[in-house]
Design a protein around this motif. Structure first.
Motif, PDB file in Angstrom:
ATOM      1  N   VAL A 257      61.065   0.927 125.634  1.00 55.55           N
ATOM      2  CA  VAL A 257      61.096   1.041 127.093  1.00 55.55           C
ATOM      3  C   VAL A 257      60.366  -0.186 127.654  1.00 55.55           C
ATOM      4  N   ALA A 258      61.144  -1.194 128.016  1.00 52.56           N
ATOM      5  CA  ALA A 258      60.561  -2.492 128.365  1.00 52.56           C
ATOM      6  C   ALA A 258      59.717  -2.441 129.632  1.00 52.56           C
ATOM      7  N   ASP A 259      60.068  -1.570 130.581  1.00 49.38           N
ATOM      8  CA  ASP A 259      59.309  -1.522 131.823  1.00 49.38           C
ATOM      9  C   ASP A 259      58.133  -0.546 131.762  1.00 49.38           C
ATOM     10  N   ARG A 260      57.770  -0.155 130.527  1.00 49.91           N
ATOM     11  CA  ARG A 260      56.578   0.673 130.368  1.00 49.91           C
ATOM     12  C   ARG A 260      55.329  -0.085 130.859  1.00 49.91           C
ATOM     13  N   ALA A 261      55.342  -1.403 130.758  1.00 52.90           N
ATOM     14  CA  ALA A 261      54.231  -2.223 131.243  1.00 52.90           C
ATOM     15  C   ALA A 261      54.764  -3.592 131.631  1.00 52.90           C
ATOM     16  N   HIS A 262      54.045  -4.253 132.541  1.00 53.79           N
ATOM     17  CA  HIS A 262      54.406  -5.600 132.957  1.00 53.79           C
ATOM     18  C   HIS A 262      53.210  -6.530 132.790  1.00 53.79           C
TER      19      HIS A 262
ATOM     20  N   ASP B 242      58.379  -8.196 131.565  1.00 53.33           N
ATOM     21  CA  ASP B 242      58.198  -6.828 131.096  1.00 53.33           C
ATOM     22  C   ASP B 242      57.538  -6.825 129.719  1.00 53.33           C
ATOM     23  N   LEU B 243      57.449  -5.652 129.110  1.00 60.01           N
ATOM     24  CA  LEU B 243      56.709  -5.504 127.862  1.00 60.01           C
ATOM     25  C   LEU B 243      57.343  -6.260 126.701  1.00 60.01           C
ATOM     26  N   LEU B 244      58.619  -6.633 126.837  1.00 60.47           N
ATOM     27  CA  LEU B 244      59.294  -7.400 125.795  1.00 60.47           C
ATOM     28  C   LEU B 244      59.391  -8.881 126.141  1.00 60.47           C
ATOM     29  N   GLY B 245      58.716  -9.284 127.217  1.00 56.56           N
ATOM     30  CA  GLY B 245      58.701 -10.687 127.585  1.00 56.56           C
ATOM     31  C   GLY B 245      59.887 -11.153 128.392  1.00 56.56           C
ATOM     32  N   HIS B 246      60.745 -10.228 128.839  1.00 54.38           N
ATOM     33  CA  HIS B 246      61.887 -10.610 129.666  1.00 54.38           C
ATOM     34  C   HIS B 246      61.391 -10.947 131.074  1.00 54.38           C
TER      35      HIS B 246
ATOM     36  N   LEU C 218      53.974 -21.795 130.586  1.00 54.59           N
ATOM     37  CA  LEU C 218      54.195 -20.484 131.202  1.00 54.59           C
ATOM     38  C   LEU C 218      54.766 -19.503 130.188  1.00 54.59           C
ATOM     39  N   ARG C 219      55.671 -19.967 129.343  1.00 54.71           N
ATOM     40  CA  ARG C 219      56.231 -19.082 128.313  1.00 54.71           C
ATOM     41  C   ARG C 219      55.156 -18.661 127.320  1.00 54.71           C
ATOM     42  N   GLY C 220      54.274 -19.605 126.948  1.00 54.93           N
ATOM     43  CA  GLY C 220      53.178 -19.260 126.049  1.00 54.93           C
ATOM     44  C   GLY C 220      52.210 -18.279 126.676  1.00 54.93           C
ATOM     45  N   ALA C 221      51.975 -18.405 127.976  1.00 60.77           N
ATOM     46  CA  ALA C 221      51.100 -17.459 128.675  1.00 60.77           C
ATOM     47  C   ALA C 221      51.708 -16.061 128.669  1.00 60.77           C
ATOM     48  N   VAL C 222      53.005 -15.972 128.920  1.00 66.71           N
ATOM     49  CA  VAL C 222      53.674 -14.661 128.913  1.00 66.71           C
ATOM     50  C   VAL C 222      53.637 -14.051 127.518  1.00 66.71           C
ATOM     51  N   ILE C 223      53.891 -14.847 126.489  1.00 69.79           N
ATOM     52  CA  ILE C 223      53.856 -14.336 125.115  1.00 69.79           C
ATOM     53  C   ILE C 223      52.461 -13.824 124.774  1.00 69.79           C
TER      54      ILE C 223
ATOM     55  N   MET D 236      51.905 -10.627 126.666  1.00 64.22           N
ATOM     56  CA  MET D 236      52.775  -9.592 126.090  1.00 64.22           C
ATOM     57  C   MET D 236      52.205  -9.059 124.780  1.00 64.22           C
ATOM     58  N   ASP D 237      51.759  -9.973 123.906  1.00 70.11           N
ATOM     59  CA  ASP D 237      51.201  -9.534 122.622  1.00 70.11           C
ATOM     60  C   ASP D 237      49.980  -8.644 122.838  1.00 70.11           C
ATOM     61  N   SER D 238      49.119  -9.022 123.771  1.00 65.92           N
ATOM     62  CA  SER D 238      47.937  -8.231 124.053  1.00 65.92           C
ATOM     63  C   SER D 238      48.298  -6.861 124.625  1.00 65.92           C
ATOM     64  N   ALA D 239      49.260  -6.851 125.539  1.00 65.50           N
ATOM     65  CA  ALA D 239      49.679  -5.582 126.137  1.00 65.50           C
ATOM     66  C   ALA D 239      50.302  -4.668 125.088  1.00 65.50           C
ATOM     67  N   GLN D 240      51.111  -5.239 124.212  1.00 63.45           N
ATOM     68  CA  GLN D 240      51.739  -4.411 123.168  1.00 63.45           C
ATOM     69  C   GLN D 240      50.703  -3.809 122.244  1.00 63.45           C
ATOM     70  N   GLU D 241      49.663  -4.578 121.900  1.00 59.79           N
ATOM     71  CA  GLU D 241      48.601  -4.042 121.052  1.00 59.79           C
ATOM     72  C   GLU D 241      47.990  -2.791 121.673  1.00 59.79           C
TER      73      GLU D 241
END
Length: 392
Positions: free
Chosen positions: A85-90, A107-111, A372-377, A380-385
């Motif tokens: 569920v990608a929109d579980r977190a942003h 979103d949670l998958l970096g989209h 910017l892409r590295g910042a999102v990644i 995202m990695d931190s949020a997924q953890e």
């Protein structure tokens, strides 16, 4: 999809084993995309009942959902396909440059959900710039609750305090902006050197080996490097690993100082030096001599200009390789991206004459927006953890 059978801990308690299995399944769904229960069984090595329980738990927790059906040609009903569920977190990424601020919400998958940017004039009021930057982030989020924010900015990030310490003649408002975002947003705000974030994006997008070693050399308005050794980003004792703009190599014969790198490698390959070199070769450059002007000069460059620029770059690269022997060097930044494979080949050729160490030189795989892409990644990695962590 690559079938790599995993082997969860067999001697763990039932609760721990379930948590391990859940995290494994979520990682596979993130890396491989939506999967059927049968595919999860194949990739995890779990039994069919274990996979069924796992899928039920993750659905009840709101982490995965049915996103379609498999069209496999077989008898019986089509198999359900499950996805995160990608929109579980942003999350949000911030790219704080000398002359601009960029924001990306994902979103949670970096989209990517949305992007926004604003220009910052050299004489802009620092306090007003900080407020504009905060409002840019809030406006881009547009009411979306953010889980994590990651910021990239030039300078050293103190490994103890997590605050920004600028080097050279960089603006001072960068650190104030990060502090204000932390105060106003009320969620985890991660701070990283901007070239390090470009390397994070490079490593993820290129899909290199998990334990690969490479150096990313950023050549734009300024000059810096990011070190990825054995798959890990290395920041150094004080957060200053990769501050190669201060390497004591220049055309003036003078040395850089602790507060000014104009007589260092920065003064040899930074945007002002690139534009000056271009003019010596009859190439007109725009004013001011910033990263964009330097990139345009490289794109319009003649062979003589590109050869001399490649030699200048190779001098610093040879020093880096003599210490680290990375085997792979990525040319990034506005100048590195504009030069592409042609400039990379020229640098590699000159490097081979300067150094006995075999080093492959390649252009960046992300010519646009790598920080910017590295910042999102990173966000995202931190949020997924956090989001993927087992409950209780």
């Amino acid at each position: 999809m690559t079938a790599t059978r995993a082997h969860p801990a067999r001697n763990a308690s039932p609760r721990t084993a379930r948590a391990i299995n859940d995290r494994l399944a979520l990682r596979l769904l993130q890396q491989e995309g939506p999967l059927t229960a049968a595919q999860l069984k194949e990739l995890t090595g779990l039994s069919r009942p274990s996979v069924a329980d796992l899928v039920e738990r993750l659905q009840e927790s709101g982490l995965i959902e049915v996103v379609g059906e498999s069209g496999a040609a077989r008898r019986g009903p089509n198999a359900r396909v499950y996805g995160i569920v990608a929109d579980r977190a942003h999350v949000a990424g911030l790219d704080v440059r000398v002359d601009s601020i960029g924001v990306e919400i994902a979103d949670l998958l970096g989209h990517t959900v949305t992007r926004a940017a604003l220009a910052v004039a050299p004489d802009a009021d620092p306090a007003a710039t900080v407020e504009r930057g905060v409002q840019l982030l809030l406006g881009a989020a547009s009411g979306t609750a953010l889980h994590t924010v990651a910021c990239g900015a030039p300078g050293l990030v103190n490994p103890v305090t997590g605050r920004l310490a600028v080097t050279g003649e960089l603006p001072t408002w960068h650190g104030d902006l990060v502090d204000e975002v932390r105060r106003r947003i009320g969620v985890p705000v991660l701070l990283e050197n901007e070239v390090n974030l470009a390397a994070v994006a490079e490593q993820r997008v290129r899909g290199g080996a998990p334990d690969e070693t490479f150096v990313l050399l950023w050549i734009g308005g300024g000059v810096g490097a990011a070190l990825v050794l054995d798959g890990r980003l290395r920041r150094g004792f004080s957060g200053g690993a990769g501050e190669v703009g201060f390497l004591p190599v220049s055309t003036s014969g003078r040395l850089p100082t602790a507060t000014n790198c104009d007589d260092g490698y920065h003064g040899l390959t930074g945007s002002r030096a690139v534009c000056a070199l271009a003019r010596e070769h009859g190439i007109r450059t725009a004013a001011p001599a910033d990263a964009a002007a330097a990139a345009s000069a490289v794109q319009a460059g003649n062979p003589g200009f590109l050869d001399e620029l490649a030699h200048r770059i190779a001098v610093g690269v040879a020093a880096i390789c003599a210490v680290l022997d990375p085997g792979l060097l990525v040319l990034a930044g506005e100048v590195g991206a504009a030069g592409g494979q042609d400039l990379a080949d020229r640098v590699g050729d000159r490097l081979a004459r300067l150094s006995p160490l075999r080093t492959t030189v390649v252009p960046t795989a992300i010519p646009s927006g790598p920080i910017l892409r590295g910042a999102v990644i990173t966000a995202m990695d931190s949020a997924q953890e956090a989001v993927f962590a087992p409950a209780g």
